[in-house]
Enzyme design. Structure first.
Site, PDB file in Angstrom:
ATOM      1  CE  LYS A 178      -3.544  -2.632   2.085  1.00  0.00           C
ATOM      2  NZ  LYS A 178      -3.328  -3.803   2.942  1.00  0.00           N
TER       3      LYS A 178
ATOM      4  CE  LYS B  23      -7.284 -16.008  -1.308  1.00  0.00           C
ATOM      5  NZ  LYS B  23      -7.916 -15.001  -0.532  1.00  0.00           N
TER       6      LYS B  23
ATOM      7  CE  LYS C  15     -13.813 -10.032   3.804  1.00  0.00           C
ATOM      8  NZ  LYS C  15     -13.757 -10.899   4.972  1.00  0.00           N
TER       9      LYS C  15
HETATM   10  P1  ADP Z   1     -11.000 -11.935   1.886  1.00  0.00           P
HETATM   11  O1  ADP Z   1      -9.975 -12.252   0.824  1.00  0.00           O
HETATM   12  O2  ADP Z   1     -12.376 -12.212   1.393  1.00  0.00           O
HETATM   13  O3  ADP Z   1     -10.852 -10.554   2.465  1.00  0.00           O
HETATM   14  P2  ADP Z   1      -9.828 -12.790   4.343  1.00  0.00           P
HETATM   15  O4  ADP Z   1      -8.475 -12.324   3.911  1.00  0.00           O
HETATM   16  O5  ADP Z   1     -10.568 -11.999   5.368  1.00  0.00           O
HETATM   17  O6  ADP Z   1     -10.751 -12.977   3.051  1.00  0.00           O
HETATM   18  O7  ADP Z   1      -9.694 -14.296   4.803  1.00  0.00           O
HETATM   19  C1  ADP Z   1     -10.155 -14.836   6.013  1.00  0.00           C
HETATM   20  C2  ADP Z   1      -9.768 -16.287   6.054  1.00  0.00           C
HETATM   21  O8  ADP Z   1     -10.411 -17.022   4.999  1.00  0.00           O
HETATM   22  C3  ADP Z   1      -8.273 -16.538   5.865  1.00  0.00           C
HETATM   23  O9  ADP Z   1      -7.883 -17.589   6.724  1.00  0.00           O
HETATM   24  C4  ADP Z   1      -8.120 -16.968   4.422  1.00  0.00           C
HETATM   25  O10 ADP Z   1      -7.019 -17.822   4.236  1.00  0.00           O
HETATM   26  C5  ADP Z   1      -9.451 -17.684   4.169  1.00  0.00           C
HETATM   27  N1  ADP Z   1      -9.857 -17.496   2.772  1.00  0.00           N
HETATM   28  C6  ADP Z   1     -10.237 -16.328   2.217  1.00  0.00           C
HETATM   29  N2  ADP Z   1     -10.554 -16.497   0.908  1.00  0.00           N
HETATM   30  C7  ADP Z   1     -10.353 -17.808   0.638  1.00  0.00           C
HETATM   31  C8  ADP Z   1     -10.508 -18.618  -0.538  1.00  0.00           C
HETATM   32  N3  ADP Z   1     -10.943 -18.112  -1.690  1.00  0.00           N
HETATM   33  N4  ADP Z   1     -10.209 -19.927  -0.454  1.00  0.00           N
HETATM   34  C9  ADP Z   1      -9.780 -20.462   0.722  1.00  0.00           C
HETATM   35  N5  ADP Z   1      -9.616 -19.765   1.860  1.00  0.00           N
HETATM   36  C10 ADP Z   1      -9.900 -18.455   1.828  1.00  0.00           C
END
Ligand code: ADP
Ligand code: TRP
Length: 327
Positions: A116, A195, A198
């Site tokens: 960032k 992937k 959010k």
């Molecule tokens: P996002 O990418 O939606 O912001 P986070 O970074 O908050 O998700 O991830 C929260 C948890 O969920 C972490 O442990 C992450 O490894 C898991 N996670 C997030 N997206 C995935 C995905 N597409 N496949 C598997 N695990 C995921």
């Protein structure tokens, strides 16, 4: 007894928990917590989310949604410790102490910051200091193992460095935690094949009401092979998502349908939608009940915070004493 600890951010703009979070973090976390030899400290990292989410109502809603998802999937809050980070403010005090021992370049080199830092005007000091708060989340509770995704590996290395160097200066103080990075944990694809995340707005929230859930399943991107023609299951997002949830027979049947032709993507999406409703019927019901009684979620989190404080206090006191502050 091994203490496993992990934090779950309550970020996002509308408290969504998606299928990637569930299959990649919640389900494997709960599996670990069930083992007799483990005691799990799982918390909602709402202080971390303040680096990005400034709206109090949205943050509160996110905390509830994340908590409800863990509870709906059966996380046992009697055996384990489930709490909201901000309910144990001792972590902020420890963050100050350990900030004073963390070299500036270590933080400046963190990927999470570097990503960032080309837009420094948007970066707040909280974001810069994020890894120290995370280290304190772990060190304050004498955690032995920290299950995290690969993206958090560097934060764990910093945690170990911070703990080791403090221990070296002041004698054994902190338990030095081991990361638990499961390379086999699947990456759940999103509706656009990237992937699921959010940040890409390509996610499926399995807790949505039926109509909205169906709509988001129908949104999954597919190619334009006509209905009559055979289709390649292995390059299709719908099939990939279906395969993550279905049993062997169901997967084989859908594979046949794809290769036989006369089976449209609409049919496959409908099958996926119905599978989600069927597989997660109980969790969906429980989630709705919890979300309609936020007091109940709050009560559980406060009880967890009480247990977490009991662990945190003596550790913090040990640090205060070593640093020459009154205990
Ligand atoms: P996002 O990418 O939606 O912001 P986070 O970074 O908050 O998700 O991830 C929260 C948890 O969920 C972490 O442990 C992450 O490894 C898991 N996670 C997030 N997206 C995935 C995905 N597409 N496949 C598997 N695990 C995921
Ligand atoms: N930074 C982690 C993430 O984005 C969340 C987190 C905060 C965490 N504190 C933690 C994870 C302590 C493990 C241990 O996923």
């Amino acid at each position: 007894m091994a203490r496993i600890l992990t934090g779950i951010q309550s970020s996002g703009s509308n408290g969504e928990v998606h299928l990637g979070n569930i299959l990649g973090a919640i389900v494997p976390g709960i599996e670990l917590s069930k083992k007799a030899e483990n005691e799990a400290y799982f918390f909602i990292a709402d202080l971390h989310s303040l680096t990005t989410v400034k709206d109090a109502a949205i943050r509160a809603q996110n905390v509830r949604a994340v908590a409800a998802a863990w509870l709906a999937f059966g996380f046992d809050t009697d055996k384990n410790v489930f709490y909201r980070q901000s309910d144990v403010p001792e972590v902020c005090e420890l963050t100050w102490y350990l900030s004073c021992f963390t070299p500036f370049p270590m933080l400046a080199n963190a990927h999470s910051f570097k990503d960032k830092s080309n837009n420094l005007a948007d970066v707040n000091a909280g974001l810069f200091n994020y890894p120290v708060l995370m280290a304190c989340d772990i060190l304050l509770y004498d955690a032995n193992y920290v299950p995290v995704g690969k993206d958090q590996k560097q934060h764990l290395e910093m945690t170990r460095d911070i703990a080791n160097s403090f221990n070296h200066k002041y004698g054994e103080t902190f338990v030095v935690p081991e990361p638990m990075i499961d390379e086999r944990v699947m990456v759940v694809p999103g509706t656009d094949g990237r992937k699921m995340s959010k940040s890409y707005d390509n996610y499926l929230n399995i807790f949505l009401p039926e109509k909205a859930l169906r709509k988001s399943v129908m949104r999954i991107e597919t190619d334009s092979t006509p209905l009559e023609e055979p289709k390649d299951p292995d390059s299709c997002n719908v099939f990939a998502l279906y395969s993550l949830l279905a049993n062997k027979e169901q997967i084989a049947e859908m594979r046949n349908n794809y290769t036989a032709g006369n089976y449209g993507y609409g049919h496959a999406k409908q099958a996926l939608f119905e599978l989600i409703l069927d597989k997660y019927a109980e969790q969906r019901k429980f989630y709705d009940v919890l979300m309609s009684s936020p007091e109940e979620i709050d009560a559980k989190l406060l009880l967890g915070a009480k247990k977490a404080s009991d662990t945190a206090r003596p550790v913090l006191n040990k640090v205060r004493k070593k640093l020459g502050f009154r205990t």
